[in-house]
Design a protein around this motif. Structure first.
Motif, PDB file in Angstrom:
ATOM      1  N   PHE A  30       0.896  -1.017  -0.053  1.00  0.00           N
ATOM      2  CA  PHE A  30      -0.007  -0.033  -0.088  1.00  0.00           C
ATOM      3  C   PHE A  30       0.960   1.244  -0.047  1.00  0.00           C
ATOM      4  O   PHE A  30       0.778   2.264  -0.968  1.00  0.00           O
ATOM      5  CB  PHE A  30      -0.879  -0.203   1.148  1.00  0.00           C
ATOM      6  CG  PHE A  30      -1.310   1.324   1.716  1.00  0.00           C
ATOM      7  CD1 PHE A  30      -2.360   2.256   0.986  1.00  0.00           C
ATOM      8  CD2 PHE A  30      -1.043   1.735   2.974  1.00  0.00           C
ATOM      9  CE1 PHE A  30      -2.683   3.213   1.496  1.00  0.00           C
ATOM     10  CE2 PHE A  30      -1.287   3.105   3.386  1.00  0.00           C
ATOM     11  CZ  PHE A  30      -2.184   3.741   2.770  1.00  0.00           C
ATOM     12  N   ARG A  31       2.001   1.236   0.868  1.00  0.00           N
ATOM     13  CA  ARG A  31       2.673   2.519   0.920  1.00  0.00           C
ATOM     14  C   ARG A  31       3.706   2.708  -0.114  1.00  0.00           C
ATOM     15  O   ARG A  31       3.735   3.694  -0.684  1.00  0.00           O
ATOM     16  CB  ARG A  31       3.626   2.540   2.251  1.00  0.00           C
ATOM     17  CG  ARG A  31       2.763   2.383   3.535  1.00  0.00           C
ATOM     18  CD  ARG A  31       3.709   2.058   4.787  1.00  0.00           C
ATOM     19  NE  ARG A  31       2.803   1.949   6.004  1.00  0.00           N
ATOM     20  CZ  ARG A  31       2.300   2.790   6.684  1.00  0.00           C
ATOM     21  NH1 ARG A  31       2.664   4.203   6.184  1.00  0.00           N
ATOM     22  NH2 ARG A  31       1.501   2.870   7.599  1.00  0.00           N
ATOM     23  N   PHE A  34       1.449   3.738  -3.477  1.00  0.00           N
ATOM     24  CA  PHE A  34       1.283   5.329  -3.365  1.00  0.00           C
ATOM     25  C   PHE A  34       2.216   6.135  -3.546  1.00  0.00           C
ATOM     26  O   PHE A  34       2.325   6.987  -4.550  1.00  0.00           O
ATOM     27  CB  PHE A  34       0.243   5.597  -2.144  1.00  0.00           C
ATOM     28  CG  PHE A  34      -1.142   5.494  -2.352  1.00  0.00           C
ATOM     29  CD1 PHE A  34      -1.912   6.507  -2.846  1.00  0.00           C
ATOM     30  CD2 PHE A  34      -1.808   4.184  -1.882  1.00  0.00           C
ATOM     31  CE1 PHE A  34      -3.258   6.266  -3.092  1.00  0.00           C
ATOM     32  CE2 PHE A  34      -3.165   4.176  -1.949  1.00  0.00           C
ATOM     33  CZ  PHE A  34      -3.890   4.958  -2.470  1.00  0.00           C
ATOM     34  N   LEU A  38       3.161   8.742  -6.593  1.00  0.00           N
ATOM     35  CA  LEU A  38       3.262  10.104  -6.575  1.00  0.00           C
ATOM     36  C   LEU A  38       4.718  10.529  -6.475  1.00  0.00           C
ATOM     37  O   LEU A  38       4.836  11.718  -6.511  1.00  0.00           O
ATOM     38  CB  LEU A  38       2.700  10.437  -5.147  1.00  0.00           C
ATOM     39  CG  LEU A  38       1.046  10.138  -4.943  1.00  0.00           C
ATOM     40  CD1 LEU A  38       0.765  10.425  -3.500  1.00  0.00           C
ATOM     41  CD2 LEU A  38       0.473  11.387  -5.927  1.00  0.00           C
ATOM     42  N   PRO A  90      -8.178   1.763   0.168  1.00  0.00           N
ATOM     43  CA  PRO A  90      -7.481   1.598  -1.063  1.00  0.00           C
ATOM     44  C   PRO A  90      -7.475   0.493  -1.711  1.00  0.00           C
ATOM     45  O   PRO A  90      -7.188  -0.543  -1.143  1.00  0.00           O
ATOM     46  CB  PRO A  90      -6.171   2.127  -0.420  1.00  0.00           C
ATOM     47  CG  PRO A  90      -6.303   1.785   0.914  1.00  0.00           C
ATOM     48  CD  PRO A  90      -7.510   1.533   1.413  1.00  0.00           C
ATOM     49  N   THR A  92      -4.466  -1.225  -4.078  1.00  0.00           N
ATOM     50  CA  THR A  92      -3.188  -0.940  -4.454  1.00  0.00           C
ATOM     51  C   THR A  92      -2.622  -2.488  -4.800  1.00  0.00           C
ATOM     52  O   THR A  92      -3.179  -3.457  -4.471  1.00  0.00           O
ATOM     53  CB  THR A  92      -2.335  -0.493  -3.160  1.00  0.00           C
ATOM     54  OG1 THR A  92      -2.574  -1.444  -1.897  1.00  0.00           O
ATOM     55  CG2 THR A  92      -2.662   0.727  -2.620  1.00  0.00           C
ATOM     56  N   THR A 126     -10.073   8.803  -6.223  1.00  0.00           N
ATOM     57  CA  THR A 126      -8.901   8.205  -7.134  1.00  0.00           C
ATOM     58  C   THR A 126      -8.248   9.565  -7.653  1.00  0.00           C
ATOM     59  O   THR A 126      -8.665  10.802  -7.203  1.00  0.00           O
ATOM     60  CB  THR A 126      -9.150   7.526  -8.205  1.00  0.00           C
ATOM     61  OG1 THR A 126      -8.236   6.785  -8.855  1.00  0.00           O
ATOM     62  CG2 THR A 126      -9.900   7.992  -9.141  1.00  0.00           C
ATOM     63  N   PHE A 127      -7.166   9.185  -8.435  1.00  0.00           N
ATOM     64  CA  PHE A 127      -6.440  10.441  -8.926  1.00  0.00           C
ATOM     65  C   PHE A 127      -6.909  11.132  -9.940  1.00  0.00           C
ATOM     66  O   PHE A 127      -7.292  10.272 -11.138  1.00  0.00           O
ATOM     67  CB  PHE A 127      -4.849  10.021  -9.225  1.00  0.00           C
ATOM     68  CG  PHE A 127      -4.273   9.369  -8.133  1.00  0.00           C
ATOM     69  CD1 PHE A 127      -3.707  10.116  -7.262  1.00  0.00           C
ATOM     70  CD2 PHE A 127      -3.957   8.015  -7.872  1.00  0.00           C
ATOM     71  CE1 PHE A 127      -2.751   9.835  -5.904  1.00  0.00           C
ATOM     72  CE2 PHE A 127      -3.179   7.324  -6.730  1.00  0.00           C
ATOM     73  CZ  PHE A 127      -2.700   8.390  -5.964  1.00  0.00           C
ATOM     74  N   HIS A 133      -6.898   4.944 -14.266  1.00  0.00           N
ATOM     75  CA  HIS A 133      -7.362   4.776 -12.953  1.00  0.00           C
ATOM     76  C   HIS A 133      -9.037   4.997 -13.168  1.00  0.00           C
ATOM     77  O   HIS A 133      -9.980   4.402 -12.985  1.00  0.00           O
ATOM     78  CB  HIS A 133      -6.965   5.971 -11.874  1.00  0.00           C
ATOM     79  CG  HIS A 133      -5.923   5.231 -10.953  1.00  0.00           C
ATOM     80  ND1 HIS A 133      -4.414   5.674 -11.548  1.00  0.00           N
ATOM     81  CD2 HIS A 133      -5.468   4.456 -10.145  1.00  0.00           C
ATOM     82  CE1 HIS A 133      -3.637   5.066 -10.641  1.00  0.00           C
ATOM     83  NE2 HIS A 133      -4.384   4.407 -10.057  1.00  0.00           N
ATOM     84  N   ARG A 324     -11.309   8.183   0.795  1.00  0.00           N
ATOM     85  CA  ARG A 324      -9.681   7.426   0.418  1.00  0.00           C
ATOM     86  C   ARG A 324     -10.014   5.998   0.843  1.00  0.00           C
ATOM     87  O   ARG A 324     -10.489   5.642   1.792  1.00  0.00           O
ATOM     88  CB  ARG A 324      -8.768   8.193   1.175  1.00  0.00           C
ATOM     89  CG  ARG A 324      -8.292   9.352   0.374  1.00  0.00           C
ATOM     90  CD  ARG A 324      -7.082  10.215   0.818  1.00  0.00           C
ATOM     91  NE  ARG A 324      -7.511  10.753   2.142  1.00  0.00           N
ATOM     92  CZ  ARG A 324      -6.690  11.288   3.026  1.00  0.00           C
ATOM     93  NH1 ARG A 324      -5.539  11.082   2.911  1.00  0.00           N
ATOM     94  NH2 ARG A 324      -7.149  11.792   4.202  1.00  0.00           N
TER      95      ARG A 324
END
Length: 324
Positions: A30-31, A34, A38, A90, A92, A126-127, A133, A324
């Motif tokens: 997950f970390r 993202f 980004l 999320p 991911t 989402t983005f 996405h 989120r």
């Protein structure tokens, strides 16, 4: 990645419940996912001490799913039941396995959850700048609507708010009635909307507090489910308003101001320096009032809705959330 390897991975993906022993691996993915998307220098440290994976798994393990390849967890997804409203995330996937259909595999059990729960309005965050996405979720009937701003402000010492009650300070005998009153409030915002799950999960896991604002009658004027500090969805030194709403009507704007003050009061009491809150920009006056109070956007995305309707994101709604 060669086409043969792509085919092999896509064919070998298995999706099932996310098991407790796999939470650390799911959290790591997950970390990194993202952070990689980004472009942060150390993606594995993204989100710091905030925890989305373990908290959402503990809230409802039956709505948490993992994708595996050859027995190894490579992604996860979570669904949330808010009564008539359902949302997910999320979602991911391990970055080296992006664009291989694993996200679609992780959508199937989520949509099955929504069918079982019979939610009428579905959504996600989402983005807004990512065509892939938007296209993935459009395939499942979701449509992008207004932007949602994730905002923050430095906490200032504020006066105590009269009529503020904390759910965690109620007795076990008083809490069921508080849930009934909270449900009546959220249903006035959107038919069937219920935050029972979030209120009880926040209390059971010790993630923070739920603020209840009593009115002059027996009804509630507002509520806010707040996560506080490390180990919650807020992170160190942060109070995060996961959901907040006030009773609609002529005085809704004043009630919203009172609720924001009550959230800042809670942050002060907890010794937290930052207040985070998300607001959909379709809720125009709510957004303006937050900006006037010193909130500034640090992350912006788009909410996608199924069906393509506003739900409770419209100009008359004074609601805080971000899906989120």
């Amino acid at each position: 990645m060669p086409s043969r390897k792509r085919t092999s991975v896509a064919a070998s993906v298995s999706v099932g419940p996310l098991a407790e022993p796999d939470l650390d691996r799911a959290d790591e993915i997950f970390r990194v996912a993202f952070g990689t998307f980004l472009g942060v220098p150390e993606p594995e440290t993204f989100f710091g001490t905030a925890d989305y994976v373990r908290t959402r798994w503990a809230a409802d393990p039956h709505a948490a799913f993992a994708a595996t390849v050859e027995g190894e967890v490579v992604g996860s997804n979570f669904a949330a039941d808010w009564g008539s409203v359902g949302y997910f995330g999320p979602l991911t996937v391990r970055p080296d396995l992006w664009d291989q259909g694993i996200g679609r595999h992780l959508m199937e059990p989520i949509m099955a959850c929504f069918d079982t729960w019979e939610n009428r309005h579905l959504g996600l965050f989402t983005f807004s700048h990512s065509p892939k996405h938007l296209e993935l979720y459009r395939r499942y009937g979701f449509w992008p609507r207004f932007l949602t701003a994730i905002m923050k402000k430095q906490v200032a010492v504020s006066a105590a708010v009269p009529g503020r009650v904390l759910y965690g300070e109620l007795t076990a005998a008083e809490q069921p009635e508080a849930l009934n009153l909270s449900r009546a409030l959220t249903e006035s915002v959107y038919d069937g909307l219920s935050l029972d799950r979030e209120i009880m999960a926040t209390q059971a896991q010790g993630l923070g507090e739920t603020i209840l604002l009593e009115g002059s009658d027996s009804d509630l004027e507002g509520l806010a489910v707040c996560h506080c500090g490390a180990g919650s969805e807020a992170g160190e030194d942060v109070c995060f308003v996961k959901f907040g709403a006030v009773r609609p009507g002529p005085d809704a704007a004043d009630r919203f101001e009172r609720l924001l003050t009550a959230c800042e009061q809670l942050a002060t009491e907890k010794g937290l320096g930052q207040l985070d809150a998300g607001v959909n920009l379709a809720r125009q006056d709510a957004y303006r009032r937050m900006v006037d109070r010193g909130f500034r956007t640090w992350l912006q995305g788009v909410t996608m809705h199924k069906p393509n309707e506003p739900g409770y994101s419209h100009s008359d709604a004074y609601v805080i959330d971000d899906w989120r």
